[in-house]
Write a protein that holds these residues in place. Structure first.
Motif, mmCIF file in Angstrom:
data_model
loop_
_atom_site.group_PDB
_atom_site.id
_atom_site.type_symbol
_atom_site.label_atom_id
_atom_site.label_comp_id
_atom_site.label_asym_id
_atom_site.label_seq_id
_atom_site.Cartn_x
_atom_site.Cartn_y
_atom_site.Cartn_z
ATOM 1 N N VAL A 512 -6.718 0.758 6.957
ATOM 2 C CA VAL A 512 -7.488 0.485 5.751
ATOM 3 C C VAL A 512 -8.054 -0.934 5.802
ATOM 4 N N ARG A 513 -7.249 -1.885 6.253
ATOM 5 C CA ARG A 513 -7.709 -3.269 6.331
ATOM 6 C C ARG A 513 -8.847 -3.420 7.338
ATOM 7 N N VAL A 541 -12.313 -5.206 -3.791
ATOM 8 C CA VAL A 541 -11.934 -4.059 -2.956
ATOM 9 C C VAL A 541 -11.073 -3.103 -3.775
ATOM 10 N N ARG A 542 -11.349 -1.823 -3.639
ATOM 11 C CA ARG A 542 -10.545 -0.792 -4.277
ATOM 12 C C ARG A 542 -10.193 0.272 -3.241
ATOM 13 N N LEU A 543 -9.094 0.954 -3.509
ATOM 14 C CA LEU A 543 -8.635 2.015 -2.622
ATOM 15 C C LEU A 543 -8.437 3.285 -3.427
ATOM 16 N N GLU A 561 -3.656 -10.180 -0.592
ATOM 17 C CA GLU A 561 -2.246 -10.514 -0.353
ATOM 18 C C GLU A 561 -1.314 -9.322 -0.522
ATOM 19 N N ASP A 562 -1.845 -8.138 -0.834
ATOM 20 C CA ASP A 562 -0.999 -6.975 -1.109
ATOM 21 C C ASP A 562 -0.216 -6.536 0.123
ATOM 22 N N THR A 563 1.083 -6.331 -0.063
ATOM 23 C CA THR A 563 1.900 -5.675 0.954
ATOM 24 C C THR A 563 1.875 -4.173 0.702
#
Length: 678
Positions: A512-513, A541-543, A561-563
């Protein structure tokens, strides 16, 4: 001697009845607003007339314009009226009937007379080509050159204006669509060709095919409109880029819009709801419901924490559109909505409208049918002594005759009862839609504040709030031209997406990144081409994700910064809030990555004068609650810090009605609030 720096910023929103114009000179702070009668047969004419009025008012040449943004209804009108190009569709063998099959759901569950619109490309112009791409992007069967050549011959014989190329799984690998589109464009010069991966590069065949077909249907005429408009503004000396607001409230240059005009299907209203938080600078961005009552429709949006939800799926005239769109409900209730008595003897208001030509009877342009505006004139809420928009002189007698003939007499009512009934039906229709929209989000309308704008919004706002149990109404400055003003604070932006379903584990998040990085690069390249320096470029950014086994996704923010644990937790929480439950042990799939690349304007929202210079406070006889009462009529610029109702507040672009039991208050930057009296 060098030429002076351009400082004039212009926003023009084309509505069904009026074209609204707002202009600001950033060097002096001068702001001017205008309302021009729309010209449905030639929409560019009203825009160019508005531009000429601005240049004359400021006494400057077109070269002084530094920004020109506009909202348009041309795509929506073409879809509704089904007036567009003669199109064909080229697709993968076995999929020519996707447009006809659609989804299983019926348009109306209980009414079998309501049917889906016929496909824009009839079956005889839906051509098949052997090829196959898998959902992972792998080439399963090569593109058949012989089939493509035969399709080209059929297209030549059909004399089409536009071609939509829609292959299976082209979102995963567009190579076959690109080859086919290039071959068709080469063989059919002058014919518009679009491919689904460039119009709606996401999964779901029906929505992707339908969106691409609609894009092909509207593109030739939309292209001519933008070409004519661009030529017209250049003839007036304007060298600034022409920007158009998209359905998500973002600004795109005309050349980009011409390639995907389907993205402007909700153009003008989207600017208003997207920019409302910036315009209401002196109002905390709490939960708001906006309702924009124009000449032909009312546009309703629910804002949570000041932000409008953007959806990826919408229908226009029964055609699904797969594109970022502000989540706005549109109903046929505007100032020009026609009031009539149906066969069963019931009063109805809209959805038919008198439009700009001839307009309500009170406008004196040949209209004879009763409308919501005529009812407001009969009740005294709108007076005949102040020209609407500073230009339209009302004819109260014509309004009375229309309401008497078409509503009062058929229902054996007095004139005032008939006019009050028209207002009550309009308020009920709007209130019902707002209640439904808020309830669908699991909320209570009483916990929201109501923001009324458009020419008729402030007139109805307190009545609508009363019906919904709301305690607060907000009326922005110059409400009748708010959408045009919002264009001046809208972001220049582009939305990109990539679909690739995969398990959302550590490896899936890494993938995704990588997709996010590619989309960021594309967006940055586009912004740079628009003259936006790197320091001013931003991204959101949205998923889109789902539990494994689900058919549809939820969209969640994706932060740098999301894990993995953060992403999982945010999805579970969003699912619980929007669907009422969560499945903590179920695996999660990442489906589509969305990147919004944007740049925000460096200037704040213009604050226009309410106009009506020279008008003094007065009184007017108003029919309210079945009785005639004399109420104060106050120009907005003269409103004291607190004004108890009943009262009428007038300005150049709208009229605000303050009922008994309510009071108006003026905030620091000129915004009005209406609250229940203590």
């Amino acid at each position: 001697m060098s030429a002076p720096k351009p400082t004039l910023r212009i926003g023009i929103d084309v509505g069904g009845t009026f074209t609204d114009v707002v202009a600001e000179d950033t060097s002096s702070g001068q702001v001017e607003t205008f309302k021009v009668r729309s010209t449905p047969r030639a929409p560019a004419d009203a825009v160019l007339s508005g531009l000429a009025m601005v240049l004359e008012a400021f006494g400057v040449p077109g070269a002084a314009v530094s920004f020109f943004g506009h909202g348009t209804t041309i795509v929506t009108n073409m879809a509704i009226e089904r007036v567009g190009a003669r199109i064909a569709l080229v697709t993968t063998t076995g999929f020519r009937d996707v447009l006809a099959l659609g989804r299983q759901a019926r348009p109306h569950v209980y009414d079998y007379r309501v049917t889906r619109p016929e496909p824009l490309a009839p079956r005889s112009r839906r051509l098949e080509v052997r090829e196959r791409i898998g959902p992972d992007g792998a080439v399963i069967a090569p593109l058949s050159r012989d089939d493509l050549d035969r399709a080209v011959e059929a297209l030549l014989a059909a004399q089409v204006d536009a071609v939509a190329v829609c292959f299976l799984h082209a979102y995963a690998n567009p190579c076959h669509e690109q080859q086919a589109a290039e071959r068709i464009a080469e063989a059919l010069p002058g014919v518009f060709v679009c491919a689904s991966h460039a119009v709606a590069g996401e999964h779901r065949e029906f929505e992707r095919f339908a969106t691409t077909a609609l894009n092909a249907f509207v593109a030739p005429r939309a292209g001519r409109y933008f070409a004519e408009l661009s030529k017209g503004i250049k003839q007036q000396g304007v060298g600034a880029q022409l920007y158009t607001v998209t359905s998500s409230g973002a600004l795109m240059d005309a050349a980009s819009v011409c390639a995907v005009p389907v993205r402007t299907s909700l153009s003008g209203p989207a600017a208003g709801v997207s920019g409302i938080a910036r315009i209401l600078g002196d109002v905390p961005p709490d939960n708001l419901v906006t309702f924009d009552v124009g000449g032909t429709s009312t546009d309703i949006a629910v804002l949570e924490a000041g932000a409008v939800r953007v959806t990826q799926h919408r229908e226009v005239a029964g055609h699904p559109i797969l594109a970022p769109t502000a989540d706005i409900e549109v109903i046929g209730a505007g100032g020009g909505s026609i009031a009539s008595v149906d066969a069963g003897g019931a009063l109805q208001v809209g959805p038919q409208s008198a439009g700009a030509e001839p307009g309500p009877a009170a406008y004196g342009h040949g209209g004879t049918l009763a409308t919501l505006t005529d009812a407001a004139v009969v009740l005294g809420r709108i007076g005949g002594d102040v020209p609407l928009g500073g230009r339209v002189v009302l004819d109260p007698q014509a309004a009375r005759e229309a309401v008497e003939r078409h509503v009062a007499q058929p229902l054996s009512m007095t004139l005032e009862e008939a006019a009050a009934g028209i207002m009550e039906v309009a308020v009920a229709n709007i209130s019902r839609t707002i209640r439904s929209a808020v309830t669908a989000r699991g909320a209570d309308a009483a916990d929201f504040a109501l923001v009324g704008y458009g020419g008729m919004g402030p007139l109805l706002a307190a009545d609508v709030a009363e019906a919904l149990g709301m305690a607060r109404v907000i009326i922005p400055a110059s409400p009748g031209t708010l959408c045009a003003r919002a264009l001046l604070v809208s972001d220049i932006a582009r939305e990109d997406a990539h679909t690739s379903p995969r398990l959302l584990d550590e490896a899936g998040l890494d993938a995704v990144r990588r997709e996010e990085a590619n989309l960021r690069e594309e967006g940055a390249e586009w912004l740079t081409g628009e003259g936006i320096v790197a320091q001013a470029q931003q991204c959101a950014v949205r998923l889109d994700a789902r539990y494994r086994g689900q058919g549809f996704e939820l969209s969640i923010p994706l932060l740098s910064e999301d894990t993995l644990a953060c992403v999982h937790r945010r999805f579970h929480q969003t699912h619980a809030r929007e669907q009422g439950f969560q499945l903590g042990e179920r695996e999660i799939e990442a489906v589509t990555v969305r990147v919004r690349s944007f740049a925000s304007p460096a200037v704040g929202p213009p604050v226009p004068s309410p106009g009506m210079d020279g008008h003094e406070p007065g009184t007017r006889r108003v029919s309210a609650g079945g009785q005639g009462v004399t109420v104060p009529v106050i120009p907005r610029a003269c409103v004291a810090p607190t004004l108890p109702g009943p009262a009428i507040i007038e300005e150049a672009t709208a009229t605000t009605f303050v009922p008994e039991g309510w009071q108006a208050r003026v905030l620091d930057q000129g915004t009005l609030t209406l609250e229940r009296s203590p």
